[in-house]
Design an enzyme around this catalytic site. Sequence first.
Site, mmCIF file in Angstrom:
data_model
loop_
_atom_site.group_PDB
_atom_site.id
_atom_site.type_symbol
_atom_site.label_atom_id
_atom_site.label_comp_id
_atom_site.label_asym_id
_atom_site.label_seq_id
_atom_site.Cartn_x
_atom_site.Cartn_y
_atom_site.Cartn_z
ATOM 1 N N GLY A 51 0.832 -1.009 -0.075
ATOM 2 C CA GLY A 51 -0.057 -0.126 -0.190
ATOM 3 C C GLY A 51 0.757 1.164 0.011
ATOM 4 O O GLY A 51 2.004 1.161 -0.566
ATOM 5 N N CYS A 52 0.276 2.449 0.460
ATOM 6 C CA CYS A 52 1.167 3.656 0.483
ATOM 7 C C CYS A 52 2.387 3.377 1.286
ATOM 8 O O CYS A 52 2.577 2.917 2.251
ATOM 9 C CB CYS A 52 0.276 4.798 1.238
ATOM 10 S SG CYS A 52 1.018 6.253 1.539
ATOM 11 N N PHE A 53 3.412 3.871 0.666
ATOM 12 C CA PHE A 53 4.743 3.755 1.209
ATOM 13 C C PHE A 53 4.914 4.571 2.436
ATOM 14 O O PHE A 53 6.090 4.159 3.310
ATOM 15 C CB PHE A 53 5.983 3.770 0.033
ATOM 16 C CG PHE A 53 5.778 5.083 -0.683
ATOM 17 C CD1 PHE A 53 5.467 6.334 -0.344
ATOM 18 C CD2 PHE A 53 6.574 4.998 -1.919
ATOM 19 C CE1 PHE A 53 5.320 7.483 -1.040
ATOM 20 C CE2 PHE A 53 6.427 6.139 -2.747
ATOM 21 C CZ PHE A 53 5.853 7.289 -2.250
ATOM 22 N N TRP A 54 4.354 5.399 2.829
ATOM 23 C CA TRP A 54 4.474 6.174 3.820
ATOM 24 C C TRP A 54 4.436 5.473 5.293
ATOM 25 O O TRP A 54 5.382 5.477 6.175
ATOM 26 C CB TRP A 54 3.468 7.313 4.064
ATOM 27 C CG TRP A 54 3.472 8.326 3.053
ATOM 28 C CD1 TRP A 54 4.446 8.668 2.219
ATOM 29 C CD2 TRP A 54 2.507 9.347 2.691
ATOM 30 N NE1 TRP A 54 4.259 9.783 1.386
ATOM 31 C CE2 TRP A 54 2.745 10.169 1.707
ATOM 32 C CE3 TRP A 54 1.162 9.357 3.279
ATOM 33 C CZ2 TRP A 54 2.068 11.080 1.059
ATOM 34 C CZ3 TRP A 54 0.382 10.567 2.826
ATOM 35 C CH2 TRP A 54 0.920 11.423 1.568
#
Length: 224
Positions: A51-54
């Site tokens: 998912g979102c790399f953050w």
Amino acid sequence: MQLKSLFAAGALGLAVFATPHAVMAEEVFDAPVATRQANETGLQTAIFAGGCFWGIEAIFSHTRGVTSAVSGYHGGTASTATYRQVSSGATRHAEVVRVTYDPSVVRYDQLLQILFSVGADPTLLNEQGPDHGPQYRSAIVPMNGEQRAVAEAYLRQMGSSGVWRRPIAVAIEDYQQFYEAEASHQDFLLRNPNSAYIRRWDQPKVEALEENFPSLWRARFRTG
């Protein structure tokens, strides 16, 4: 305090825990301990998509034994490896995190367990949390034969564990090229702790790491 989900694995919705944080944005899954371990020595590199790399970068930046966690793109070409283009979902990239780690402190199979316990739901195809599209797929990118063998064994093990109600949707992808994301996306949680997205979706993952993996938890956020 023991972190306990009130939702069965594979269900949808919020998860509530017996902690001061009260409500977590995503489920925490009890991913099984891997039965196979990689035979690695010296600093190693791993690439994961979830998912979102953050949030994935934040988790591994708080993992003891990880010396670097860098957000980036994998699976497409250099010419389209920008956040604006990757966000369209048409570039074949996935948002990934490149992790450098010391296997004498944290093993590759432990990184996989962390990823699928507090980082990503392995049953979701091309989505995690509020983010949808192939750029948010879950994938393991082995960097050598040892990692591939462990990853393949672990996916089989997850599929037969009974922890998840839905089939495992994680892909194993051949390494192509890692493209480091823009500076504004590195250490995003550290630099944007009051972001509504971070507070809703990613900070709870970091808190879950501390609760579920205390021996591998590191309070100091290490930059990649």
